[in-house]
Design a protein around this motif. Structure first.
Motif, mmCIF file in Angstrom:
data_model
loop_
_atom_site.group_PDB
_atom_site.id
_atom_site.type_symbol
_atom_site.label_atom_id
_atom_site.label_comp_id
_atom_site.label_asym_id
_atom_site.label_seq_id
_atom_site.Cartn_x
_atom_site.Cartn_y
_atom_site.Cartn_z
ATOM 1 N N ALA A 199 -93.723 36.392 33.263
ATOM 2 C CA ALA A 199 -92.593 36.863 33.056
ATOM 3 C C ALA A 199 -92.263 37.315 31.637
ATOM 4 N N VAL A 252 -89.296 41.353 34.121
ATOM 5 C CA VAL A 252 -89.177 40.350 34.961
ATOM 6 C C VAL A 252 -88.460 39.049 34.242
ATOM 7 N N ALA A 269 -86.218 42.442 38.207
ATOM 8 C CA ALA A 269 -86.260 41.290 38.669
ATOM 9 C C ALA A 269 -85.631 39.982 37.897
ATOM 10 N N LEU A 303 -91.226 33.496 41.585
ATOM 11 C CA LEU A 303 -91.334 34.245 40.212
ATOM 12 C C LEU A 303 -92.758 34.486 39.809
ATOM 13 N N ARG A 322 -95.256 45.263 40.400
ATOM 14 C CA ARG A 322 -94.320 44.213 39.249
ATOM 15 C C ARG A 322 -93.253 45.172 38.517
ATOM 16 N N PRO A 323 -92.103 44.708 38.802
ATOM 17 C CA PRO A 323 -90.856 45.220 37.896
ATOM 18 C C PRO A 323 -91.158 45.706 36.533
ATOM 19 N N LEU A 352 -89.390 45.497 46.572
ATOM 20 C CA LEU A 352 -90.300 45.920 45.677
ATOM 21 C C LEU A 352 -90.839 47.556 45.705
ATOM 22 N N VAL A 377 -93.728 37.700 41.896
ATOM 23 C CA VAL A 377 -93.266 38.967 41.299
ATOM 24 C C VAL A 377 -93.789 39.222 39.977
ATOM 25 N N GLY A 378 -94.272 38.411 39.096
ATOM 26 C CA GLY A 378 -94.805 38.626 37.632
ATOM 27 C C GLY A 378 -96.015 39.083 37.746
ATOM 28 N N GLY A 412 -87.049 34.996 34.278
ATOM 29 C CA GLY A 412 -87.245 33.980 35.281
ATOM 30 C C GLY A 412 -86.231 32.804 34.534
#
Length: 403
Positions: free
Chosen positions: A347, A324, A272, A311, A320-321, A267, A314-315, A326
Motif C-alpha cells: 500500500a 492504494v 483504491a 488489500l 495496480r491503482p 480495476l 490490489v497492492g 489500506g
C-alpha cells in the motif's frame, strides 16, 4: 464540508420525518450556512414554528398571504435570495404540486418562482412512493432538473411497515447539498476510485455466520467524500444497515470472496481505498442446512480456511491503482502493526486506528487515526467519521497531484 456564507432556503412539508429537519438545520448552521425556513400547514402539525425558529435563529415563513412578509413580494424574494433550496421532508403532496406547477401556498409558490438549484428529500409510506402517480411525478421532477437524495429503505414510523420511503438522514442531505453548492475546482475530476466498506458475513450454515462489528460508516463516508471531489466512485459494501451514499455506485456483497471479485472487476482505477473489515477466515465448508444441537454431544468443530487478502491482492495486482490506501484496525501496537501492514500489503498509505472496545470506534460515529506512509506518521485528533473522510479525500487528491 463548509457552508460559510451560503444561504439555504429550507422548505419543510408535512410528515413524521419533519422532526429530522430540526437536526438538519443544526447540521447546516454548524457548518456556517444561514438557514431560512418555510413551513407548510401540514408541517406545523408535526413540529412547531417556535422550535424551527429557535434552531434557525430567524423568522419562520408560513403564510403566502402574510401582510408583513408579502409587502415586498416576499415569496419571490425567498425564491431568489438563496444559494440552494432544500425540501426536507418532501411529501408526496408537495412533489405532486411541484410536478404540475401548482402554487396555492407559500412553499409551492416559492418552488415555482425559484431559479436556484433545488434538492428534495422525499419521505412517505412505501406504498405512496411506489404509486404510479408518485413515480410519474418523480420522473417529471428529475427531468426538470430537480435533485433527489433518497428516499431510503428501512423501517417506517407505522408499526410493521418497512420498505423504501424513509427520508435521508440529515448528514446525508448535508453531503448532497455540499456537492451542489461546491462550484469550485474538483481535484479528482476524471479520476476513478473503488472503496470497500463494512464487514463481511462468512456463512457457517444458512442462519449463522462469522462477522465483526463494523458499521460501514467510515467507508461509506470516504466514498462520498471522494465523489464530492469529482471522482467516479464504486463502493463495494458488505452487509450494513446504513443507506448507500449519494453520487456513488454501490455494489452489495456478503462474503470476502465476493468482495474481492467485485473489486478486481473494477480495476484498473486511479484510487483504491480498502476500508472494509474483511473477515480473516471463513468456514472451509459451510453446512447446507442449519446445524442442530444434539443432546449429550459436543458442538461440531468449525474447520476454518483463510479468506483472500483483498488489500494485498490490489497492492500487488498487475493493474495496480496509482494510489492504494489500506486500513489497519488494531487493538494493540497500532503504529507498529500499521507500518508492517504498509510494507506487507504493497500500500501507499495505511490509516491505522485503535478499535479496542473501550474506544467505541468500531460501529461508532467518531474515529482517531494515524496516517502511515513512506513519508512518516501523521496523527489526527479525534474527529467525526465524516471529517476523517473529508481530510482523507483531500490527502488522496494532494498525493495524486504530487503535493
Amino acid at each position: 464540508m463548509e457552508f460559510s456564507g451560503k444561504r439555504i432556503l429550507l422548505i419543510i412539508s408535512g410528515g413524521i420525518a419533519a422532526y429530522k429537519s430540526l437536526d438538519l438545520i443544526r447540521r447546516l448552521r454548524e457548518r456556517g450556512a444561514s438557514v431560512r425556513p418555510v413551513m407548510t400547514a401540514a408541517a406545523q402539525e408535526f413540529i412547531t414554528p417556535l422550535a424551527v425558529g429557535a434552531l434557525s435563529a430567524g423568522h419562520v415563513y408560513v403564510d403566502l398571504f402574510s401582510r408583513e412578509d408579502e409587502q415586498d413580494v416576499g415569496h419571490i424574494r425567498l425564491a431568489r435570495d438563496a444559494d440552494l433550496v432544500i425540501v426536507a421532508p418532501a411529501s408526496a403532496d408537495l412533489m405532486a404540486k411541484m410536478a404540475h406547477g401548482l402554487a396555492d401556498d407559500l412553499a409551492s409558490a416559492v418552488l415555482l418562482a425559484t431559479d436556484r438549484p433545488v434538492l428534495i428529500a422525499p419521505a412517505m409510506n412505501p406504498k405512496m412512493w411506489a404509486a404510479p402517480a408518485t413515480k410519474r411525478n418523480a420522473a417529471t421532477l428529475a427531468g426538470d432538473g430537480i435533485h433527489f437524495i433518497g428516499p431510503m429503505a428501512g423501517e417506517m414510523a407505522e408499526s410493521n411497515e418497512a420498505g423504501t420511503g424513509r427520508m435521508a438522514e440529515p448528514l446525508e442531505i448535508v453531503a448532497a447539498a455540499a456537492g451542489l453548492l461546491d462550484g469550485g475546482p474538483k481535484p479528482l475530476a476524471g479520476k476513478t476510485a473503488v472503496v470497500t466498506s463494512g464487514p463481511t458475513h462468512e456463512p457457517i450454515d444458512p442462519v449463522r455466520y462469522i462477522a465483526n462489528r463494523s458499521s460501514g460508516r467510515q467507508g461509506h463516508a470516504i466514498a462520498a467524500a471522494l465523489a464530492r471531489l469529482g471522482a467516479d466512485v464504486t463502493l463495494v459494501s458488505g452487509p450494513v444497515t446504513i443507506p448507500d451514499p449519494a453520487g456513488v455506485e454501490t455494489v452489495h456483497v456478503e462474503r470476502a470472496e465476493e468482495m474481492l471479485e467485485a473489486v478486481v472487476s473494477r480495476l484498473p482505477v486511479d484510487i483504491a481505498v480498502m476500508v472494509a473489515a474483511v473477515a480473516d477466515w471463513r468456514v472451509a465448508a459451510s453446512a447446507g442446512q442449519k446445524i442442530k444441537k444434539q443432546p449429550g454431544e459436543a458442538p461440531p468443530p468449525l474447520v476454518l480456511a483463510e479468506n483472500p487478502d483483498i488489500l494485498k491482492t490490489v497492492g500487488h495486482h498487475r493493474k495496480r491503482p496509482k494510489l492504494v490506501v489500506g486500513f489497519a484496525a488494531e487493538t494493540q501496537d497500532v503504529e507498529k502493526n500499521g507500518r508492517a501492514k504498509l510494507e506487507r500489503k504493497g500500500a501507499d498509505m495505511i490509516v491505522a486506528n485503535d478499535v479496542s472496545p473501550e474506544t467505541g470506534i468500531m460501529g461508532g460515529t467518531r474515529n482517531r487515526v494515524k496516517i502511515i506512509s513512506a513519508k512518516g506518521v501523521e496523527e489526527w485528533p479525534d474527529l467525526g467519521k465524516e471529517e476523517v473522510a473529508d481530510r482523507l479525500a483531500g490527502l488522496v487528491a494532494n498525493r495524486l497531484a504530487g503535493t
